[in-house]
Design a protein around this motif. Structure first.
Motif, PDB file in Angstrom:
ATOM      1  N   LEU A 159       0.818  -1.213   0.000  1.00 47.11           N
ATOM      2  CA  LEU A 159       0.000   0.000   0.000  1.00 47.11           C
ATOM      3  C   LEU A 159       0.853   1.265   0.000  1.00 47.11           C
ATOM      4  O   LEU A 159       0.513   2.255  -0.670  1.00 47.11           O
ATOM      5  CB  LEU A 159      -0.955  -0.002   1.197  1.00 47.11           C
ATOM      6  CG  LEU A 159      -2.113  -0.996   1.136  1.00 47.11           C
ATOM      7  CD1 LEU A 159      -2.931  -0.944   2.420  1.00 47.11           C
ATOM      8  CD2 LEU A 159      -3.009  -0.715  -0.071  1.00 47.11           C
ATOM      9  N   CYS A 160       1.942   1.243   0.735  1.00 46.40           N
ATOM     10  CA  CYS A 160       2.832   2.413   0.758  1.00 46.40           C
ATOM     11  C   CYS A 160       3.378   2.718  -0.637  1.00 46.40           C
ATOM     12  O   CYS A 160       3.385   3.876  -1.079  1.00 46.40           O
ATOM     13  CB  CYS A 160       3.991   2.188   1.732  1.00 46.40           C
ATOM     14  SG  CYS A 160       3.525   2.330   3.468  1.00 46.40           S
ATOM     15  N   CYS A 161       3.830   1.672  -1.329  1.00 46.21           N
ATOM     16  CA  CYS A 161       4.373   1.866  -2.670  1.00 46.21           C
ATOM     17  C   CYS A 161       3.275   2.271  -3.654  1.00 46.21           C
ATOM     18  O   CYS A 161       3.472   3.177  -4.480  1.00 46.21           O
ATOM     19  CB  CYS A 161       5.053   0.580  -3.147  1.00 46.21           C
ATOM     20  SG  CYS A 161       5.834   0.729  -4.773  1.00 46.21           S
ATOM     21  N   LEU A 162       2.134   1.618  -3.557  1.00 49.02           N
ATOM     22  CA  LEU A 162       1.020   1.919  -4.458  1.00 49.02           C
ATOM     23  C   LEU A 162       0.559   3.365  -4.302  1.00 49.02           C
ATOM     24  O   LEU A 162       0.428   4.102  -5.286  1.00 49.02           O
ATOM     25  CB  LEU A 162      -0.144   0.959  -4.180  1.00 49.02           C
ATOM     26  CG  LEU A 162      -1.341   1.038  -5.120  1.00 49.02           C
ATOM     27  CD1 LEU A 162      -0.983   0.470  -6.483  1.00 49.02           C
ATOM     28  CD2 LEU A 162      -2.532   0.282  -4.534  1.00 49.02           C
ATOM     29  N   LEU A 163       0.330   3.778  -3.058  1.00 54.00           N
ATOM     30  CA  LEU A 163      -0.150   5.136  -2.799  1.00 54.00           C
ATOM     31  C   LEU A 163       0.907   6.180  -3.147  1.00 54.00           C
ATOM     32  O   LEU A 163       0.587   7.270  -3.625  1.00 54.00           O
ATOM     33  CB  LEU A 163      -0.575   5.270  -1.337  1.00 54.00           C
ATOM     34  CG  LEU A 163      -1.791   4.424  -0.925  1.00 54.00           C
ATOM     35  CD1 LEU A 163      -2.041   4.539   0.576  1.00 54.00           C
ATOM     36  CD2 LEU A 163      -3.032   4.840  -1.700  1.00 54.00           C
ATOM     37  N   PHE A 164       2.162   5.846  -2.910  1.00 54.58           N
ATOM     38  CA  PHE A 164       3.254   6.775  -3.221  1.00 54.58           C
ATOM     39  C   PHE A 164       3.302   7.068  -4.721  1.00 54.58           C
ATOM     40  O   PHE A 164       3.343   8.237  -5.141  1.00 54.58           O
ATOM     41  CB  PHE A 164       4.585   6.188  -2.753  1.00 54.58           C
ATOM     42  CG  PHE A 164       5.786   6.987  -3.163  1.00 54.58           C
ATOM     43  CD1 PHE A 164       6.046   8.230  -2.603  1.00 54.58           C
ATOM     44  CD2 PHE A 164       6.665   6.496  -4.126  1.00 54.58           C
ATOM     45  CE1 PHE A 164       7.162   8.971  -2.992  1.00 54.58           C
ATOM     46  CE2 PHE A 164       7.780   7.227  -4.516  1.00 54.58           C
ATOM     47  CZ  PHE A 164       8.021   8.473  -3.948  1.00 54.58           C
ATOM     48  N   ASN A 165       3.255   6.030  -5.550  1.00 53.87           N
ATOM     49  CA  ASN A 165       3.375   6.224  -6.990  1.00 53.87           C
ATOM     50  C   ASN A 165       2.100   6.762  -7.620  1.00 53.87           C
ATOM     51  O   ASN A 165       2.158   7.612  -8.516  1.00 53.87           O
ATOM     52  CB  ASN A 165       3.796   4.915  -7.661  1.00 53.87           C
ATOM     53  CG  ASN A 165       5.261   4.613  -7.456  1.00 53.87           C
ATOM     54  OD1 ASN A 165       6.123   5.226  -8.066  1.00 53.87           O
ATOM     55  ND2 ASN A 165       5.552   3.674  -6.560  1.00 53.87           N
ATOM     56  N   LEU A 166       0.957   6.293  -7.152  1.00 51.05           N
ATOM     57  CA  LEU A 166      -0.291   6.885  -7.632  1.00 51.05           C
ATOM     58  C   LEU A 166      -0.404   8.327  -7.160  1.00 51.05           C
ATOM     59  O   LEU A 166      -1.016   9.168  -7.836  1.00 51.05           O
ATOM     60  CB  LEU A 166      -1.495   6.066  -7.163  1.00 51.05           C
ATOM     61  CG  LEU A 166      -1.620   4.662  -7.753  1.00 51.05           C
ATOM     62  CD1 LEU A 166      -2.861   3.969  -7.209  1.00 51.05           C
ATOM     63  CD2 LEU A 166      -1.694   4.720  -9.287  1.00 51.05           C
ATOM     64  N   GLY A 167       0.205   8.624  -6.006  1.00 53.65           N
ATOM     65  CA  GLY A 167       0.230   9.994  -5.504  1.00 53.65           C
ATOM     66  C   GLY A 167       1.031  10.906  -6.420  1.00 53.65           C
ATOM     67  O   GLY A 167       0.633  12.050  -6.681  1.00 53.65           O
ATOM     68  N   ILE A 168       2.167  10.411  -6.910  1.00 47.61           N
ATOM     69  CA  ILE A 168       2.965  11.194  -7.864  1.00 47.61           C
ATOM     70  C   ILE A 168       2.139  11.494  -9.116  1.00 47.61           C
ATOM     71  O   ILE A 168       2.112  12.628  -9.616  1.00 47.61           O
ATOM     72  CB  ILE A 168       4.252  10.440  -8.247  1.00 47.61           C
ATOM     73  CG1 ILE A 168       5.179  10.317  -7.035  1.00 47.61           C
ATOM     74  CG2 ILE A 168       4.977  11.151  -9.394  1.00 47.61           C
ATOM     75  CD1 ILE A 168       6.402   9.461  -7.290  1.00 47.61           C
ATOM     76  N   LEU A 169       1.461  10.456  -9.612  1.00 46.35           N
ATOM     77  CA  LEU A 169       0.604  10.628 -10.790  1.00 46.35           C
ATOM     78  C   LEU A 169      -0.498  11.647 -10.517  1.00 46.35           C
ATOM     79  O   LEU A 169      -0.772  12.532 -11.341  1.00 46.35           O
ATOM     80  CB  LEU A 169      -0.003   9.277 -11.189  1.00 46.35           C
ATOM     81  CG  LEU A 169      -1.008   9.280 -12.346  1.00 46.35           C
ATOM     82  CD1 LEU A 169      -0.344   9.737 -13.641  1.00 46.35           C
ATOM     83  CD2 LEU A 169      -1.626   7.899 -12.521  1.00 46.35           C
TER      84      LEU A 169
END
Length: 530
Positions: free
Chosen positions: A103-113
């Motif tokens: 979840l940390c990685c998913l939210l981090f990268n979708l957050g950048i997007l």
């Protein structure tokens, strides 16, 4: 770097020659350098974003995969030491740790997007709401970089992360190999959104020069250039003219613009994908097909199984199925059936999941309400079609036309008209204006609008329209032939002189009739904006 530019052709030639000159074991490494060089030439700042996504996803996926393997090995050796409830608790604890990393990685990268693409869209909507209550200036917009292809490489990376988390395969242990998967330059601009399990089969292999493979790839590239330069960029001129003057071009012109745009979008997008797949094929790398004759579809659902296939399957596999099978949806389904009855209640979770998917699909295409309404328009049409299935069954039981050529043709025309109407939101980029222009088709159309002088006044000549018409006939003919197998395979079986005439003729047609110069110069591919 535009696919149709001399710079790209020169870059591609250098990459192709070097790829087959260097030792096979170094080919994938060279492709990584070439991919990063390609991205660097677009804008050096973009490298920061793609590198962050690559490294963060690689580390998270590797951590998840390593933990899975280590725990499974330990658990297999020690599980007899624990009671059933204890074993269950140990598994739950391990899964919770993996889930946190995921979840940390998913939210981090979708957050950048989200930040790069949707910050100003969010600010604009907040300012609009604030403007309803006061006359203040509102929040200032932010000047952000939107990296080329960020939607594509982010979704591709997150698909890989989800698959590793779900245990479909072990994580790639080589950071540089994973970096190539994320940044492979032919598909970096406009997709397809590849799956690691598919692309990795040929991406890292050693490839020797094979004339048949290379020639097939070059033929696919040429076909893409033909669609893009001869048809798409030429018919784009009247499309722009119709969109730019909404006071003059109403009624039948709006309808013609929608039809022109349907052709332009198809030739532009599929032309770019043909070039992508062809470039990869010349190097022995297989990229997933993204289109299967979508305008031959008999309904909208079938259309989306044929159009931008990798995007549709991504949303289905990674959003629709997880949401529809979630605990929340299970509870909602139970409550809905209790209150609304089994027949209606069971639809609620499916329709809610579909609504979320189509909303996300719309906003993925662009940070604008027109894309959101376009996405929800697809949702509405598909849901209505599903609800009308009992009526369709009754109709066909009374009127026996199913399966006839006339009925199939009607279904195809209906699908093209519906999708072209929805695509008007993409054309005009303004929701109220789109509804106005769509309405004008039924209120302002007249036979007087169908005249040569008006269409010549849109920026291209009758000669140009003739070229587009002949190009369309070629497109339809090729699509009809494709239904029984690969056109390239069929051409490869004919005599060498005939093959030469076909491909040399297509090359000369592209060079001679391609849209170049002031007024209708080769334009950027539409899906580059995503």
């Amino acid at each position: 770097m535009l696919f149709t530019s001399y710079e790209f052709l020169g870059f591609l030639l250098v990459v192709f020659l070097m790829y087959y000159i260097i030792p096979g074991r170094a080919q994938w490494s060279f492709l990584l350098l070439a991919s990063y060089a390609f991205y660097f030439m677009a804008d050096p700042r973009y490298l920061i974003f793609i590198a962050i996504t690559t490294v963060s996803t690689f580390l998270a996926a590797k951590a998840i995969s390593d933990k899975k393997l280590a725990f499974d090995a330990w658990f297999k050796e020690h599980k007899k030491e624990y009671e059933k409830d204890e074993r269950k608790a140990l598994k739950a604890k391990e899964h919770a740790t993996e889930k946190r990393i995921f979840l940390c990685c998913l939210l981090f990268n979708l957050g950048i997007l989200a930040v790069t693409k949707y910050t100003n869209f969010t600010i604009a909507n907040i300012n609009q709401l604030l403007g309803a209550f006061n006359d203040g200036e509102g929040i200032s917009f932010v000047n952000l970089i939107i990296p080329m292809g960020i939607s594509f490489y982010t979704f591709q990376s997150m698909g890989y992360l989800i698959d590793v988390y779900n245990g479909k395969f072990e994580a790639q242990k080589n950071l540089l190999k994973f970096a190539l998967f994320v940044s492979f330059f032919p598909q970096l601009v406009q997709g397809p959104i590849s799956r690691y399990a598919d692309l990795s089969k040929t991406l890292y292999e050693e490839h020797r020069f094979d004339w048949r493979t290379v020639s097939f790839g070059l033929e696919r590239i040429l076909w893409g250039f033909f669609k893009k330069l001869v048809i798409a960029d030429r018919i784009l001129v009247p499309v722009k003219a119709i969109i730019a003057d909404t006071d003059t071009y109403t009624g039948f012109y709006a309808f013609a613009g929608a039809m022109f745009y349907a052709l332009e979008l198809y030739c532009d997008f599929t032309g770019g994908i043909d070039i992508t797949i062809g470039v990869a094929e010349t190097m022995g790398i297989k990229v997933t097909e993204n289109f299967i004759r979508p305008y031959f579809s008999k309904n909208i659902k079938e259309y989306w199984n044929r159009w931008h296939i990798t995007m549709g399957t991504w949303f289905t596999d990674y959003i629709f199925y997880p949401i529809s099978a979630s605990q929340f949806m299970m509870k909602l389904s139970k409550k809905s059936r209790a209150k609304l009855g089994n027949n209606l209640g069971k639809r609620v979770p499916v329709y809610l999941s579909s609504f979320i998917v189509w909303f996300t699909t719309g906003i993925w295409h662009g940070a604008s309400w027109n894309f959101i309404v376009w996405g929800l328009g697809n949702f509405v049409v598909i849901m209505i079609s599903q609800e009308l299935e009992p009526f369709y069954r009754w109709f066909h039981s009374k009127v026996h036309v199913a399966g006839t050529f006339g009925w199939r043709l009607f279904q195809v025309i209906r699908t093209v008209l519906i999708m072209s109407s929805l695509r008007m939101f993409d054309c005009y980029r303004d929701v109220p204006l789109t509804f106005k222009m769509f309405g004008s088709i039924f209120t302002d159309s007249s036979l007087a609008q169908i005249n040569t002088e008006a269409f010549i006044g849109m920026g291209i000549t009758g000669y140009d329209y003739l070229i587009v018409f002949v190009g369309l006939l070629i497109l339809v003919s090729v699509s009809l032939i494709q239904r029984s197998g690969s056109v390239r395979e069929k051409i490869s079986t004919v005599a060498a002189p005939a093959r030469f005439i076909i491909w040399y003729g297509l090359l000369m047609a592209t060079l001679v009739f391609g849209a170049y110069g002031i007024g209708y110069s080769a334009s950027q591919f539409i899906y580059n904006q995503f």
